[in-house]
Design an enzyme around this catalytic site. Structure first.
Site, PDB file in Angstrom:
ATOM      1  N   HIS A  10       3.615 -10.806   2.847  1.00 58.69           N
ATOM      2  CA  HIS A  10       2.156 -10.742   2.657  1.00 58.69           C
ATOM      3  C   HIS A  10       1.717  -9.291   2.401  1.00 58.69           C
ATOM      4  CE1 HIS A  10      -2.108 -11.898   4.019  1.00 58.69           C
ATOM      5  NE2 HIS A  10      -2.142 -10.582   3.920  1.00 58.69           N
ATOM      6  N   GLU A  11       2.232  -8.362   3.212  1.00 56.02           N
ATOM      7  CA  GLU A  11       1.828  -6.955   3.071  1.00 56.02           C
ATOM      8  C   GLU A  11       2.392  -6.341   1.792  1.00 56.02           C
ATOM      9  OE1 GLU A  11      -0.541  -6.043   4.847  1.00 56.02           O
ATOM     10  OE2 GLU A  11      -0.346  -7.628   6.328  1.00 56.02           O
ATOM     11  N   GLN A  54      -5.650  -1.612   1.489  1.00 58.86           N
ATOM     12  CA  GLN A  54      -6.779  -2.238   2.198  1.00 58.86           C
ATOM     13  C   GLN A  54      -7.746  -1.219   2.795  1.00 58.86           C
ATOM     14  OE1 GLN A  54      -4.009  -5.071   4.434  1.00 58.86           O
ATOM     15  NE2 GLN A  54      -5.859  -6.280   4.266  1.00 58.86           N
ATOM     16  N   CYS A  82      -6.109 -12.675   6.398  1.00 54.90           N
ATOM     17  CA  CYS A  82      -6.030 -11.322   5.843  1.00 54.90           C
ATOM     18  C   CYS A  82      -7.285 -10.553   6.266  1.00 54.90           C
ATOM     19  CB  CYS A  82      -5.956 -11.407   4.318  1.00 54.90           C
ATOM     20  SG  CYS A  82      -5.825  -9.810   3.517  1.00 54.90           S
ATOM     21  N   LEU A  83      -7.087  -9.316   6.695  1.00 56.62           N
ATOM     22  CA  LEU A  83      -8.240  -8.518   7.138  1.00 56.62           C
ATOM     23  C   LEU A  83      -9.213  -8.254   5.987  1.00 56.62           C
ATOM     24  CD1 LEU A  83      -6.481  -5.992   9.545  1.00 56.62           C
ATOM     25  CD2 LEU A  83      -7.853  -7.987  10.151  1.00 56.62           C
ATOM     26  N   HIS A 123       0.318  -7.036  -1.147  1.00 56.54           N
ATOM     27  CA  HIS A 123      -0.850  -6.154  -1.261  1.00 56.54           C
ATOM     28  C   HIS A 123      -0.536  -4.932  -2.127  1.00 56.54           C
ATOM     29  CE1 HIS A 123      -4.095  -7.692   1.209  1.00 56.54           C
ATOM     30  NE2 HIS A 123      -3.292  -7.918   2.222  1.00 56.54           N
ATOM     31  N   GLY A 159      -1.139  -6.893  10.510  1.00 54.29           N
ATOM     32  CA  GLY A 159      -0.578  -6.159   9.379  1.00 54.29           C
ATOM     33  C   GLY A 159      -1.687  -5.536   8.557  1.00 54.29           C
TER      34      GLY A 159
HETATM   35 ZN    ZN Z   1      -3.674  -9.121   3.839  1.00 59.96          ZN
END
Ligand code: ZN
Length: 172
Positions: A136-137, A51, A94-95, A140, A46
């Site tokens: 989660h996304e 991000q 998380c990236l 963000h 995701g």
């Molecule tokens: Zn994330």
């Protein structure tokens, strides 16, 4: 398609609230392509627009199993319209917080309303990993990170580690 750089904590961009997308046009479709390419290359399941430093309400994900065909999904202006009382726990990563994983408890099922890549209004009910990933996304887009659900001690520890790293690499 272009692979973009993924922003890492403690970059304050990750704490910004993203703005609604007014028209789903060619620029937005190109952005979705870039986001998917960036996510697959990472690799991750995701990625939210913030991000990669784009403060627009959009995220992409693909929760297909490794041996299954790709199943890219694009969510534009997503809104959770219902969430289950039942909770579930997944180990999240998380990236923007590389190689850090912790269990997070969230509603096990959600209903989400969004626009797809053609600008069409959609609504789906999701469970399992998809439900967790959507939440989660979506967080963000509101400047929220999964570490916000952890104890202050754990969150402080991870923030400190990444602040130190950012200083060393001259990124902050
Ligand atoms: Zn994330």
């Amino acid at each position: 398609m272009t692979k973009r750089d993924i922003i890492i904590i403690p970059d304050p961009v990750l704490r910004e609230v993203c703005k609604p997308i007014v028209t789903v046009d060619a620029d937005i479709r190109a952005l979705a392509d870039d986001m998917l390419e960036t996510m697959y290359a990472a690799p991750g399941i995701g990625l939210a627009a913030s991000q990669i430093g784009v403060l627009q309400r959009m995220f992409v994900l693909d929760v297909a199993k490794e041996d299954a065909p790709k199943d890219p999904m694009v969510f534009i202006n997503p809104e959770i319209t219902w969430e289950s009382e039942e909770l579930s726990v997944y180990q999240e990563g998380c990236l923007s917080i590389p190689e850090y994983y912790e269990d997070v408890e969230r509603p096990a099922m959600v209903r989400v309303k969004y626009q797809d890549i053609d600008g069409q209004q959609q609504e789906i009910e999701a469970g399992g990993l998809l439900a967790t990933c959507i939440q989660h996304e979506l967080d963000h887009l509101n400047g929220k990170l999964f570490i916000d659900y952890l104890s202050k001690l754990k969150r402080d520890r991870v923030m400190k580690k990444f602040s130190k790293l950012a200083k060393q690499t001259g990124k902050l």
